[in-house]
Design an enzyme around this catalytic site. Sequence first.
Site, PDB file in Angstrom:
ATOM      1  N   HIS A 149       0.812  -1.217   0.000  1.00 13.76           N
ATOM      2  CA  HIS A 149       0.000   0.000   0.000  1.00 13.76           C
ATOM      3  C   HIS A 149       0.848   1.271   0.000  1.00 13.76           C
ATOM      4  CE1 HIS A 149       0.311  -0.260   4.551  1.00 13.76           C
ATOM      5  NE2 HIS A 149       0.482   1.041   4.385  1.00 13.76           N
ATOM      6  N   ASP A 181       0.094  -7.701   1.330  1.00 12.82           N
ATOM      7  CA  ASP A 181       0.515  -6.299   1.451  1.00 12.82           C
ATOM      8  C   ASP A 181       2.042  -6.166   1.460  1.00 12.82           C
ATOM      9  OD1 ASP A 181       0.129  -3.582   1.545  1.00 12.82           O
ATOM     10  OD2 ASP A 181      -0.046  -3.493   3.718  1.00 12.82           O
ATOM     11  N   SER A 262       4.753   2.455   7.804  1.00 15.30           N
ATOM     12  CA  SER A 262       4.387   1.317   6.962  1.00 15.30           C
ATOM     13  C   SER A 262       5.561   0.827   6.130  1.00 15.30           C
ATOM     14  CB  SER A 262       3.245   1.703   6.021  1.00 15.30           C
ATOM     15  OG  SER A 262       2.027   1.716   6.694  1.00 15.30           O
TER      16      SER A 262
END
Length: 410
Positions: A149, A181, A262
């Site tokens: 993402h 992911d 992230s």
Amino acid sequence: MYGPESPWWSDGQHDPWRNASTPAVLIAHPTATAPALEPPAPARQGTARAGLGLILTVALISALLAGALGGTLGYVFAARNGVGGGGALVGQSDSKPAPVTNRAPESLAGAVKRALPSLVTVHAQDTRALSTGSGFIVSPDGYIVTNQHVVSETPKGKYSVLLDSGEEVTATLIGMDGVSDIAVLKIDRSGLTPITFGDSDKLAAGDPVIALGTPLGQERTATFGIVSALNRARPAPANDVGGVSAFFAAIQTDAAINHGNSGGPLIDAAGRVIGVNQQIITGSKDDKAAGSGNIGIGFAIPINQARRVATEIMTTGAARRTVIGASIDPAFQGASGGAKLLGATEGGPAAKAGLKSGDVITVFAGRPVQDGPDLIAQIAKQGPGAVVAIEFQREGGKRTAQLTLAADSK
């Protein structure tokens, strides 16, 4: 289709972390009020008065001595630390770390020092958006792991990574996988320091961990916490893949993870990566609200799963999705947990293991199954070809089977 049970975020295009700059609020602790002192009891008459006078005299002398000694030590301590009145400072300056400061290789500071050379900041930009996340080097020749993402909002954009040396280098997107992911980038460099891999299957709740990354634009940030829980079924950003809900068995941690973390590594106390920072619960009804941030509930992708997926992407440009060849009833809620099968594909893993529609899988790979999302997450944690022992219920009876997982044919 299963959906997230509470707010979560990713570093997607519309997330607030790119421009969020919410000032911290300092909360002062209230001043405690000292309890009122009780009045002294009246002195006894007669011969007791003389004895009391002697006791008071001795106590007074002791108090004066103690007060003088304490005052002297207090002045010396304050002067040594640059605190107190305007007189000359006593003692000599000492800038060395205190003896209690442990920066040995096995310390937390040593763990951070070991992992930082492998940490990178990831920038992804196209005409619509600028995305900033984190990542880590996994090979000396420039392969880098991050979250899908972080880069998915700019699939045709330009990518770059900021190295520990301060150099920013153009990167190429090798491939990405929405179910796990995970994405892999490549830079044209050699002699890099790859991160050391740990074993996420050996983690336990309470183990110390450190999250590394670039939260809210703050590069080379380390935050400390523990493993709060394991095998939390969390939705992947690509939650619906080919009509099938996607979940992963996350590591939950209270190490502060914020927007921009992230893709960064979650490391153990030895500096080994054991997870990939992925999402948080913000506690806000509007998880896109500006300023929403960490409240101590963050999640990471187990490194054993991430490593397998990243290796497949590096080798073939894509990753396989692990399946059992059966659909799962999203509405089923068993009194004792479990996941109910709606059907089994002919010739698929479930059918070969003797499973059929209506069976309720209660144990998968030695772990009780909570519900459908939990089973999906546990399946994704395994690789195609893995042989897993299961327990299931059929018409009230308990049965067992060996299930050989397969790769999605799509």
